[in-house]
Design a protein around this motif. Structure first.
Motif, PDB file in Angstrom:
ATOM      1  N   VAL A  54       0.721  -1.103   0.284  1.00  0.00           N
ATOM      2  CA  VAL A  54      -0.578   0.134  -0.209  1.00  0.00           C
ATOM      3  C   VAL A  54       1.294   1.564  -0.192  1.00  0.00           C
ATOM      4  N   LEU A  55       0.475   2.004  -1.232  1.00  0.00           N
ATOM      5  CA  LEU A  55       1.046   3.495  -0.361  1.00  0.00           C
ATOM      6  C   LEU A  55       0.289   4.523  -0.415  1.00  0.00           C
ATOM      7  N   VAL A  56       0.083   5.203   0.224  1.00  0.00           N
ATOM      8  CA  VAL A  56      -0.313   6.998   0.324  1.00  0.00           C
ATOM      9  C   VAL A  56      -0.316   7.935   0.615  1.00  0.00           C
ATOM     10  N   HIS A  57      -0.499   9.389  -0.302  1.00  0.00           N
ATOM     11  CA  HIS A  57       0.085  10.051  -0.537  1.00  0.00           C
ATOM     12  C   HIS A  57      -0.930  10.695  -0.279  1.00  0.00           C
ATOM     13  N   PHE A  58      -0.505  11.769   0.894  1.00  0.00           N
ATOM     14  CA  PHE A  58      -1.169  12.869   1.668  1.00  0.00           C
ATOM     15  C   PHE A  58      -1.022  14.336   0.895  1.00  0.00           C
ATOM     16  N   THR A  59      -2.196  15.111  -0.082  1.00  0.00           N
ATOM     17  CA  THR A  59      -2.261  16.496   0.120  1.00  0.00           C
ATOM     18  C   THR A  59      -2.695  17.157   0.756  1.00  0.00           C
ATOM     19  N   ASN A  60      -2.465  18.429   1.018  1.00  0.00           N
ATOM     20  CA  ASN A  60      -3.203  19.621   1.646  1.00  0.00           C
ATOM     21  C   ASN A  60      -4.179  18.876   2.932  1.00  0.00           C
ATOM     22  N   TYR A  61      -3.719  17.926   3.227  1.00  0.00           N
ATOM     23  CA  TYR A  61      -4.391  16.607   4.435  1.00  0.00           C
ATOM     24  C   TYR A  61      -4.319  17.783   5.707  1.00  0.00           C
ATOM     25  N   GLU A  62      -6.017  17.778   6.272  1.00  0.00           N
ATOM     26  CA  GLU A  62      -6.320  18.472   6.903  1.00  0.00           C
ATOM     27  C   GLU A  62      -7.592  17.410   8.286  1.00  0.00           C
ATOM     28  N   GLY A  63      -7.132  16.523   8.087  1.00  0.00           N
ATOM     29  CA  GLY A  63      -7.272  15.310   9.014  1.00  0.00           C
ATOM     30  C   GLY A  63      -8.058  14.655   8.667  1.00  0.00           C
ATOM     31  N   VAL A  64      -8.528  13.646   9.865  1.00  0.00           N
ATOM     32  CA  VAL A  64      -9.987  12.511   9.644  1.00  0.00           C
ATOM     33  C   VAL A  64     -10.772  12.734  10.968  1.00  0.00           C
ATOM     34  N   ASP A  65     -12.098  12.342  10.936  1.00  0.00           N
ATOM     35  CA  ASP A  65     -13.360  11.946  11.120  1.00  0.00           C
ATOM     36  C   ASP A  65     -12.907  10.637  11.928  1.00  0.00           C
ATOM     37  N   TRP A  66     -12.432  10.094  12.401  1.00  0.00           N
ATOM     38  CA  TRP A  66     -12.148   8.659  12.861  1.00  0.00           C
ATOM     39  C   TRP A  66     -13.808   8.795  14.065  1.00  0.00           C
ATOM     40  N   SER A  67     -13.874   9.822  14.725  1.00  0.00           N
ATOM     41  CA  SER A  67     -14.937   9.399  15.575  1.00  0.00           C
ATOM     42  C   SER A  67     -16.371   9.045  15.195  1.00  0.00           C
ATOM     43  N   GLU A  68     -16.785   9.382  13.361  1.00  0.00           N
ATOM     44  CA  GLU A  68     -17.972   9.610  13.227  1.00  0.00           C
ATOM     45  C   GLU A  68     -17.732   7.814  12.291  1.00  0.00           C
ATOM     46  N   LEU A  69     -16.690   7.041  12.507  1.00  0.00           N
ATOM     47  CA  LEU A  69     -16.948   5.571  12.330  1.00  0.00           C
ATOM     48  C   LEU A  69     -17.157   4.889  12.946  1.00  0.00           C
ATOM     49  N   SER A  70     -18.171   4.087  12.907  1.00  0.00           N
ATOM     50  CA  SER A  70     -18.198   2.498  14.262  1.00  0.00           C
ATOM     51  C   SER A  70     -17.385   1.881  14.547  1.00  0.00           C
ATOM     52  N   GLU A  71     -17.250   1.492  15.752  1.00  0.00           N
ATOM     53  CA  GLU A  71     -15.725   1.052  16.534  1.00  0.00           C
ATOM     54  C   GLU A  71     -16.104  -0.681  15.154  1.00  0.00           C
ATOM     55  N   GLU A  72     -17.146  -1.177  15.141  1.00  0.00           N
ATOM     56  CA  GLU A  72     -17.134  -1.815  14.360  1.00  0.00           C
ATOM     57  C   GLU A  72     -17.151  -1.954  12.854  1.00  0.00           C
ATOM     58  N   THR A  73     -16.800  -0.995  12.217  1.00  0.00           N
ATOM     59  CA  THR A  73     -15.930  -0.758  10.669  1.00  0.00           C
ATOM     60  C   THR A  73     -14.545  -0.475  11.297  1.00  0.00           C
ATOM     61  N   LYS A  74     -14.155   0.315  12.025  1.00  0.00           N
ATOM     62  CA  LYS A  74     -13.043  -0.232  12.245  1.00  0.00           C
ATOM     63  C   LYS A  74     -11.914  -0.946  12.965  1.00  0.00           C
ATOM     64  N   LYS A  75     -12.887  -1.990  13.373  1.00  0.00           N
ATOM     65  CA  LYS A  75     -11.975  -3.272  13.856  1.00  0.00           C
ATOM     66  C   LYS A  75     -11.772  -4.007  12.619  1.00  0.00           C
ATOM     67  N   GLU A  76     -12.647  -4.080  11.289  1.00  0.00           N
ATOM     68  CA  GLU A  76     -13.064  -4.775  10.312  1.00  0.00           C
ATOM     69  C   GLU A  76     -11.667  -5.072   9.765  1.00  0.00           C
TER      70      GLU A  76
END
Length: 136
Positions: A54-76
């Motif tokens: 995997v390669l991830v290229h960040f551009t003009n990165y301003e953050g992520v809304d992790w709190s809006e993602l369900s714990e189940e989705t994060k775990k999976e």
């Protein structure tokens, strides 16, 4: 204000010369919907190859809304990453190497490396792939 037809997604796939490399650009502010999109793209890559880089290229990165993602989705997402990812490179953006090393299970052997924006070519070489133009 741009319409939905002109809005550019904040997670965009980057085509490569290797089918077992998943590359993407993450730009601006990443919403829960963007994360769901990213997880879906990764699931597609996992379906084609049991192990990927995997390669991830960040551009003009301003953050992520992790709190809006369900714990189940994060775990999976974590379980599937543990099962499928060999190497992961990030270009620019935050130094997530230490954060992501906690994302993977301690018994999983995943190589993680962060590159500065001016080291993009080195990141691609480390992953062993080359970005390709989109077929439009």
């Amino acid at each position: 204000m741009p319409s939905s037809l002109t809005a550019v997604p904040n997670v965009r796939r980057i085509e490569t010369d290797r089918s077992d490399v998943f590359a993407c650009e993450i730009a601006n502010h990443v919403s829960a919907a963007d994360l769901e999109n990213l997880y879906g793209l990764l699931e597609g890559a996992y379906a084609l190859h049991p192990r990927i880089d995997v390669l991830v290229h960040f551009t003009n990165y301003e953050g992520v809304d992790w709190s809006e993602l369900s714990e189940e989705t994060k775990k999976e997402g974590q379980e599937h990453a543990n099962a499928h990812i060999r190497k992961c490179a990030s270009i620019g953006g935050p130094d997530w190497v230490s954060h992501f090393s906690g994302f993977f299970a301690p018994s999983i052997d995943v190589e993680l490396k962060r590159f500065e924006e001016n080291e993009e070519q080195e990141a691609w070489a480390w992953i062993g792939a080359t970005p390709q133009p989109l077929d439009i």
